[in-house]
Scaffold this active site. Structure first.
Site, PDB file in Angstrom:
ATOM      1  N   HIS A  46       0.815  -1.216   0.000  1.00 38.27           N
ATOM      2  CA  HIS A  46       0.000   0.000   0.000  1.00 38.27           C
ATOM      3  C   HIS A  46       0.849   1.266   0.000  1.00 38.27           C
ATOM      4  O   HIS A  46       1.690   1.457   0.872  1.00 38.27           O
ATOM      5  CB  HIS A  46      -0.925   0.034   1.229  1.00 38.27           C
ATOM      6  CG  HIS A  46      -1.810   1.255   1.235  1.00 38.27           C
ATOM      7  ND1 HIS A  46      -3.063   1.269   0.662  1.00 38.27           N
ATOM      8  CD2 HIS A  46      -1.593   2.524   1.677  1.00 38.27           C
ATOM      9  CE1 HIS A  46      -3.581   2.468   0.771  1.00 38.27           C
ATOM     10  NE2 HIS A  46      -2.707   3.260   1.393  1.00 38.27           N
ATOM     11  N   ASN A  86      -3.790   9.651 -11.446  1.00 38.06           N
ATOM     12  CA  ASN A  86      -4.452  10.768 -10.772  1.00 38.06           C
ATOM     13  C   ASN A  86      -3.863  10.866  -9.369  1.00 38.06           C
ATOM     14  O   ASN A  86      -3.792   9.866  -8.644  1.00 38.06           O
ATOM     15  CB  ASN A  86      -5.960  10.522 -10.704  1.00 38.06           C
ATOM     16  CG  ASN A  86      -6.623  10.641 -12.062  1.00 38.06           C
ATOM     17  OD1 ASN A  86      -6.209  11.460 -12.890  1.00 38.06           O
ATOM     18  ND2 ASN A  86      -7.636   9.840 -12.314  1.00 38.06           N
ATOM     19  N   GLY A  92      -9.038  14.240  -9.434  1.00 43.70           N
ATOM     20  CA  GLY A  92      -9.869  13.076  -9.727  1.00 43.70           C
ATOM     21  C   GLY A  92      -9.482  11.783  -9.041  1.00 43.70           C
ATOM     22  O   GLY A  92     -10.093  10.750  -9.311  1.00 43.70           O
ATOM     23  N   HIS A  97      -4.968   4.347  -3.017  1.00 43.33           N
ATOM     24  CA  HIS A  97      -3.934   3.300  -3.150  1.00 43.33           C
ATOM     25  C   HIS A  97      -3.439   3.493  -4.577  1.00 43.33           C
ATOM     26  O   HIS A  97      -4.234   3.359  -5.526  1.00 43.33           O
ATOM     27  CB  HIS A  97      -4.579   1.917  -2.934  1.00 43.33           C
ATOM     28  CG  HIS A  97      -3.634   0.752  -3.046  1.00 43.33           C
ATOM     29  ND1 HIS A  97      -3.584  -0.267  -2.114  1.00 43.33           N
ATOM     30  CD2 HIS A  97      -2.712   0.424  -3.996  1.00 43.33           C
ATOM     31  CE1 HIS A  97      -2.679  -1.169  -2.482  1.00 43.33           C
ATOM     32  NE2 HIS A  97      -2.138  -0.777  -3.627  1.00 43.33           N
ATOM     33  N   HIS A  99      -2.483   3.762  -8.256  1.00 40.06           N
ATOM     34  CA  HIS A  99      -2.847   2.912  -9.391  1.00 40.06           C
ATOM     35  C   HIS A  99      -2.563   3.668 -10.678  1.00 40.06           C
ATOM     36  O   HIS A  99      -2.829   4.858 -10.785  1.00 40.06           O
ATOM     37  CB  HIS A  99      -4.330   2.509  -9.332  1.00 40.06           C
ATOM     38  CG  HIS A  99      -5.264   3.643  -9.083  1.00 40.06           C
ATOM     39  ND1 HIS A  99      -5.451   4.202  -7.833  1.00 40.06           N
ATOM     40  CD2 HIS A  99      -6.063   4.352  -9.923  1.00 40.06           C
ATOM     41  CE1 HIS A  99      -6.317   5.188  -7.917  1.00 40.06           C
ATOM     42  NE2 HIS A  99      -6.693   5.315  -9.174  1.00 40.06           N
ATOM     43  N   HIS A 101      -3.676   4.010 -14.473  1.00 41.22           N
ATOM     44  CA  HIS A 101      -4.717   3.683 -15.443  1.00 41.22           C
ATOM     45  C   HIS A 101      -4.017   3.427 -16.776  1.00 41.22           C
ATOM     46  O   HIS A 101      -3.310   4.304 -17.281  1.00 41.22           O
ATOM     47  CB  HIS A 101      -5.672   4.855 -15.665  1.00 41.22           C
ATOM     48  CG  HIS A 101      -6.496   5.259 -14.487  1.00 41.22           C
ATOM     49  ND1 HIS A 101      -7.842   4.961 -14.380  1.00 41.22           N
ATOM     50  CD2 HIS A 101      -6.192   5.968 -13.381  1.00 41.22           C
ATOM     51  CE1 HIS A 101      -8.333   5.468 -13.261  1.00 41.22           C
ATOM     52  NE2 HIS A 101      -7.354   6.090 -12.635  1.00 41.22           N
TER      53      HIS A 101
HETATM   54  P1  AMP Z   1      -9.100   7.275  -9.572  1.00 36.10           P
HETATM   55  O1  AMP Z   1     -10.373   8.073  -9.720  1.00 36.10           O
HETATM   56  O2  AMP Z   1      -7.959   7.742 -10.416  1.00 36.10           O
HETATM   57  O3  AMP Z   1      -8.728   7.143  -8.104  1.00 36.10           O
HETATM   58  O4  AMP Z   1      -9.437   5.829 -10.126  1.00 36.10           O
HETATM   59  C1  AMP Z   1     -10.130   4.876  -9.401  1.00 36.10           C
HETATM   60  C2  AMP Z   1     -10.698   3.932 -10.389  1.00 36.10           C
HETATM   61  O5  AMP Z   1     -11.074   2.750  -9.709  1.00 36.10           O
HETATM   62  C3  AMP Z   1     -11.954   4.428 -11.105  1.00 36.10           C
HETATM   63  O6  AMP Z   1     -11.694   4.481 -12.504  1.00 36.10           O
HETATM   64  C4  AMP Z   1     -13.026   3.405 -10.734  1.00 36.10           C
HETATM   65  O7  AMP Z   1     -13.897   3.130 -11.803  1.00 36.10           O
HETATM   66  C5  AMP Z   1     -12.186   2.199 -10.365  1.00 36.10           C
HETATM   67  N1  AMP Z   1     -12.779   1.264  -9.438  1.00 36.10           N
HETATM   68  C6  AMP Z   1     -13.453   1.546  -8.294  1.00 36.10           C
HETATM   69  N2  AMP Z   1     -13.815   0.405  -7.671  1.00 36.10           N
HETATM   70  C7  AMP Z   1     -13.362  -0.613  -8.453  1.00 36.10           C
HETATM   71  C8  AMP Z   1     -13.436  -2.043  -8.355  1.00 36.10           C
HETATM   72  N3  AMP Z   1     -14.039  -2.660  -7.314  1.00 36.10           N
HETATM   73  N4  AMP Z   1     -12.886  -2.778  -9.348  1.00 36.10           N
HETATM   74  C9  AMP Z   1     -12.278  -2.177 -10.408  1.00 36.10           C
HETATM   75  N5  AMP Z   1     -12.174  -0.843 -10.544  1.00 36.10           N
HETATM   76  C10 AMP Z   1     -12.709  -0.072  -9.578  1.00 36.10           C
END
Ligand code: AMP
Length: 113
Positions: A46, A86, A92, A97, A99, A101
């Site tokens: 994390h 982001n 946004g 955690h 990630h 995209h």
């Molecule tokens: P961010 O807004 O950059 O923090 O991206 C978070 C992303 O996580 C968004 O695009 C959501 O659609 C995605 N997300 C939220 N919950 C889940 C989940 N359980 N499985 C897959 N994607 C998710």
């Protein structure tokens, strides 16, 4: 049990459509895809955002980017993809955690909205 959604996905406690997993990272399809290919790549460990990841675990930052490139390849994006971190609620970030995209499979505008 962790309260972090992506820690729980990494641990397999919450199901996800996983496309790549190794000892360091997990990649899974976004539930709300914004492009024909929309995969999230996370470190299992994390860290809240890419700034923290880069400062505290630069080796993992490198592995995350390697995994993102591998996902782009396996998804057939042919080195035509957008990689987005982001960082902060104002731009946004909704899950704290880190990630990446991995987005592709259509044309993208610039600047992003
Ligand atoms: P961010 O807004 O950059 O923090 O991206 C978070 C992303 O996580 C968004 O695009 C959501 O659609 C995605 N997300 C939220 N919950 C889940 C989940 N359980 N499985 C897959 N994607 C998710």
């Amino acid at each position: 049990m962790s309260s972090c959604l992506f820690c729980r996905i990494a641990e397999g406690e919450i199901p996800a459509d996983v496309v790549l997993r190794n000892n360091d990272v997990v990649a899974f399809r976004d539930v709300n895809p914004q492009a024909p290919v929309h995969v999230l790549v996370i470190p299992i460990e994390h860290h809240a955002n890419v700034t923290e990841l880069s400062a505290k675990a630069p080796h993992l930052a490198s592995k995350l980017i390697d995994a993102a490139a591998a996902v782009a390849r396996s998804e057939g994006l042919d080195d035509q993809y957008r990689l987005v971190f982001n960082t902060g609620a104002d731009v946004g970030q909704s899950v704290f955690h880190v990630h990446a995209h991995v987005l592709g499979g259509r044309d993208f505008a610039w600047p992003p909205g």
